[in-house]
Design a protein around this motif. Sequence first.
Motif, PDB file in Angstrom:
ATOM      1  N   THR A  68      86.509 132.425   9.363  1.00  0.00           N
ATOM      2  CA  THR A  68      87.769 131.837   8.923  1.00  0.00           C
ATOM      3  C   THR A  68      88.972 132.690   9.300  1.00  0.00           C
ATOM      4  OG1 THR A  68      87.570 132.895   6.777  1.00  0.00           O
ATOM      5  CG2 THR A  68      86.673 130.671   6.985  1.00  0.00           C
ATOM      6  N   ARG A  69      88.759 133.935   9.670  1.00  0.00           N
ATOM      7  CA  ARG A  69      89.865 134.816  10.036  1.00  0.00           C
ATOM      8  C   ARG A  69      90.310 134.549  11.460  1.00  0.00           C
ATOM      9  NH1 ARG A  69      89.620 140.846   8.389  1.00  0.00           N
ATOM     10  NH2 ARG A  69      91.651 140.566   9.303  1.00  0.00           N
ATOM     11  N   PRO A  70      91.618 134.559  11.704  1.00  0.00           N
ATOM     12  CA  PRO A  70      92.103 134.379  13.073  1.00  0.00           C
ATOM     13  C   PRO A  70      91.770 135.604  13.922  1.00  0.00           C
ATOM     14  CG  PRO A  70      93.923 134.811  11.581  1.00  0.00           C
ATOM     15  CD  PRO A  70      92.695 134.673  10.734  1.00  0.00           C
ATOM     16  N   THR A  71      91.560 135.373  15.206  1.00  0.00           N
ATOM     17  CA  THR A  71      91.211 136.458  16.116  1.00  0.00           C
ATOM     18  C   THR A  71      92.236 136.663  17.221  1.00  0.00           C
ATOM     19  OG1 THR A  71      89.927 134.951  17.481  1.00  0.00           O
ATOM     20  CG2 THR A  71      88.748 136.147  15.743  1.00  0.00           C
ATOM     21  N   ARG A  72      93.190 135.707  17.356  1.00  0.00           N
ATOM     22  CA  ARG A  72      94.157 135.824  18.438  1.00  0.00           C
ATOM     23  C   ARG A  72      95.468 135.133  18.078  1.00  0.00           C
ATOM     24  NH1 ARG A  72      91.509 131.480  22.635  1.00  0.00           N
ATOM     25  NH2 ARG A  72      91.233 129.874  21.064  1.00  0.00           N
ATOM     26  N   LEU A  73      96.519 135.559  18.741  1.00  0.00           N
ATOM     27  CA  LEU A  73      97.830 134.940  18.623  1.00  0.00           C
ATOM     28  C   LEU A  73      98.108 134.258  19.954  1.00  0.00           C
ATOM     29  CD1 LEU A  73     100.506 134.677  16.927  1.00  0.00           C
ATOM     30  CD2 LEU A  73     101.323 136.614  18.260  1.00  0.00           C
ATOM     31  N   VAL A  74      98.395 132.954  19.917  1.00  0.00           N
ATOM     32  CA  VAL A  74      98.556 132.169  21.137  1.00  0.00           C
ATOM     33  C   VAL A  74      99.976 131.606  21.192  1.00  0.00           C
ATOM     34  CG1 VAL A  74      97.735 130.148  22.410  1.00  0.00           C
ATOM     35  CG2 VAL A  74      96.123 131.559  21.154  1.00  0.00           C
ATOM     36  N   VAL A  75     100.604 131.708  22.358  1.00  0.00           N
ATOM     37  CA  VAL A  75     101.904 131.076  22.578  1.00  0.00           C
ATOM     38  C   VAL A  75     101.616 129.657  23.064  1.00  0.00           C
ATOM     39  CG1 VAL A  75     104.084 131.167  23.834  1.00  0.00           C
ATOM     40  CG2 VAL A  75     102.933 133.285  23.202  1.00  0.00           C
ATOM     41  N   SER A  76     101.963 128.649  22.234  1.00  0.00           N
ATOM     42  CA  SER A  76     101.631 127.267  22.577  1.00  0.00           C
ATOM     43  C   SER A  76     102.788 126.515  23.220  1.00  0.00           C
ATOM     44  CB  SER A  76     101.135 126.517  21.338  1.00  0.00           C
ATOM     45  OG  SER A  76     102.092 126.587  20.307  1.00  0.00           O
ATOM     46  N   GLU A  77     104.017 126.985  23.081  1.00  0.00           N
ATOM     47  CA  GLU A  77     105.175 126.372  23.737  1.00  0.00           C
ATOM     48  C   GLU A  77     106.129 127.458  24.175  1.00  0.00           C
ATOM     49  OE1 GLU A  77     107.219 123.358  21.515  1.00  0.00           O
ATOM     50  OE2 GLU A  77     105.344 122.573  20.696  1.00  0.00           O
ATOM     51  N   GLY A  78     106.898 127.151  25.215  1.00  0.00           N
ATOM     52  CA  GLY A  78     107.908 128.091  25.687  1.00  0.00           C
ATOM     53  C   GLY A  78     107.555 128.665  27.046  1.00  0.00           C
ATOM     54  N   PRO A  79     108.377 129.589  27.534  1.00  0.00           N
ATOM     55  CA  PRO A  79     108.171 130.162  28.872  1.00  0.00           C
ATOM     56  C   PRO A  79     106.838 130.894  29.032  1.00  0.00           C
ATOM     57  CG  PRO A  79     110.342 130.738  28.022  1.00  0.00           C
ATOM     58  CD  PRO A  79     109.604 130.076  26.915  1.00  0.00           C
ATOM     59  N   LEU A  80     106.300 131.458  27.969  1.00  0.00           N
ATOM     60  CA  LEU A  80     105.044 132.220  28.053  1.00  0.00           C
ATOM     61  C   LEU A  80     103.847 131.393  27.585  1.00  0.00           C
ATOM     62  CD1 LEU A  80     106.217 135.692  26.753  1.00  0.00           C
ATOM     63  CD2 LEU A  80     105.820 135.001  29.104  1.00  0.00           C
ATOM     64  N   ARG A  81     103.947 130.080  27.667  1.00  0.00           N
ATOM     65  CA  ARG A  81     102.882 129.194  27.189  1.00  0.00           C
ATOM     66  C   ARG A  81     101.531 129.604  27.776  1.00  0.00           C
ATOM     67  NH1 ARG A  81     102.727 122.640  27.559  1.00  0.00           N
ATOM     68  NH2 ARG A  81     100.858 122.448  26.294  1.00  0.00           N
ATOM     69  N   GLY A  82     100.533 129.705  26.903  1.00  0.00           N
ATOM     70  CA  GLY A  82      99.194 130.089  27.328  1.00  0.00           C
ATOM     71  C   GLY A  82      98.896 131.571  27.155  1.00  0.00           C
ATOM     72  N   THR A  83      99.903 132.371  26.849  1.00  0.00           N
ATOM     73  CA  THR A  83      99.686 133.801  26.639  1.00  0.00           C
ATOM     74  C   THR A  83      98.915 134.010  25.334  1.00  0.00           C
ATOM     75  OG1 THR A  83     101.744 134.317  27.774  1.00  0.00           O
ATOM     76  CG2 THR A  83     100.829 136.030  26.358  1.00  0.00           C
ATOM     77  N   THR A  84      97.899 134.848  25.383  1.00  0.00           N
ATOM     78  CA  THR A  84      97.063 135.114  24.219  1.00  0.00           C
ATOM     79  C   THR A  84      97.031 136.605  23.953  1.00  0.00           C
ATOM     80  OG1 THR A  84      95.679 133.221  24.757  1.00  0.00           O
ATOM     81  CG2 THR A  84      94.745 134.838  23.276  1.00  0.00           C
ATOM     82  N   LEU A  85      97.222 136.979  22.693  1.00  0.00           N
ATOM     83  CA  LEU A  85      97.123 138.381  22.281  1.00  0.00           C
ATOM     84  C   LEU A  85      95.997 138.506  21.268  1.00  0.00           C
ATOM     85  CD1 LEU A  85     100.860 139.256  21.646  1.00  0.00           C
ATOM     86  CD2 LEU A  85      99.466 140.012  23.528  1.00  0.00           C
ATOM     87  N   PRO A  86      95.054 139.409  21.481  1.00  0.00           N
ATOM     88  CA  PRO A  86      93.999 139.603  20.475  1.00  0.00           C
ATOM     89  C   PRO A  86      94.576 140.276  19.229  1.00  0.00           C
ATOM     90  CG  PRO A  86      93.781 141.202  22.246  1.00  0.00           C
ATOM     91  CD  PRO A  86      94.880 140.269  22.641  1.00  0.00           C
ATOM     92  N   LEU A  87      94.109 139.853  18.079  1.00  0.00           N
ATOM     93  CA  LEU A  87      94.569 140.452  16.823  1.00  0.00           C
ATOM     94  C   LEU A  87      93.693 141.640  16.490  1.00  0.00           C
ATOM     95  CD1 LEU A  87      95.162 137.238  14.702  1.00  0.00           C
ATOM     96  CD2 LEU A  87      96.845 138.593  15.941  1.00  0.00           C
ATOM     97  N   SER A  88      94.314 142.718  16.066  1.00  0.00           N
ATOM     98  CA  SER A  88      93.577 143.910  15.651  1.00  0.00           C
ATOM     99  C   SER A  88      94.123 144.329  14.294  1.00  0.00           C
ATOM    100  CB  SER A  88      93.743 145.015  16.698  1.00  0.00           C
ATOM    101  OG  SER A  88      95.093 145.392  16.791  1.00  0.00           O
ATOM    102  N   THR A  89      94.077 145.584  13.993  1.00  0.00           N
ATOM    103  CA  THR A  89      94.580 146.057  12.709  1.00  0.00           C
ATOM    104  C   THR A  89      96.046 146.446  12.767  1.00  0.00           C
ATOM    105  OG1 THR A  89      93.844 148.276  13.241  1.00  0.00           O
ATOM    106  CG2 THR A  89      92.321 146.887  11.975  1.00  0.00           C
ATOM    107  N   SER A  90      96.665 146.373  13.942  1.00  0.00           N
ATOM    108  CA  SER A  90      98.063 146.765  14.071  1.00  0.00           C
ATOM    109  C   SER A  90      98.972 145.535  14.068  1.00  0.00           C
ATOM    110  CB  SER A  90      98.269 147.569  15.351  1.00  0.00           C
ATOM    111  OG  SER A  90      97.897 146.796  16.461  1.00  0.00           O
ATOM    112  N   ALA A  91     100.227 145.759  13.756  1.00  0.00           N
ATOM    113  CA  ALA A  91     101.215 144.687  13.698  1.00  0.00           C
ATOM    114  C   ALA A  91     101.597 144.237  15.102  1.00  0.00           C
ATOM    115  CB  ALA A  91     102.445 145.168  12.945  1.00  0.00           C
TER     116      ALA A  91
END
Length: 164
Positions: A68-91
Amino acid sequence: MTLLRLGYLVLLWVFVYSVVRVLRRDLYGTRITSRKGGGREKPAPANGPAAPRTGAPGARTAPAPSRTRPTRLVVSEGPLRGTTLPLSTSAILIGRAPSCTLVLDDDYSSSRHARIFPSGDQWILEDLGSTNGTFIGAQRVTTPTPLVPGVQVRIGQSVVELQR
């Protein structure tokens, strides 16, 4: 005398080149590079152990992330659409500044626009005093707000969301 003239001409062209470079940098801003396909992350082995074995036998390692925990941050709209960042323990710092984790090439976002950080088992969205605001749906974020996976967050012209 001819050598002195040529040296002066070369010095003049070096000066013109440096002025044009500074003007170009001011007009076009910071160069944004795509973080897609960086290839730095190694995929987990298919049949290997979930975590490397270290320490004494029977010692517990950090628990694996739940489904149930998210594992990534995804840009779904905008100039960087499709960019994915893995989530870790840092902000994750989002904005136009080159020092941000997610650098947006967007005139409607601030240099340090918003921050997404973990707090226990949830992720929190905080607006960092941006000019145009950070929105969850149509609601402007004014205080640190817990994020649910799949909820869209609008920052300038970009939309990001947490995904599993």
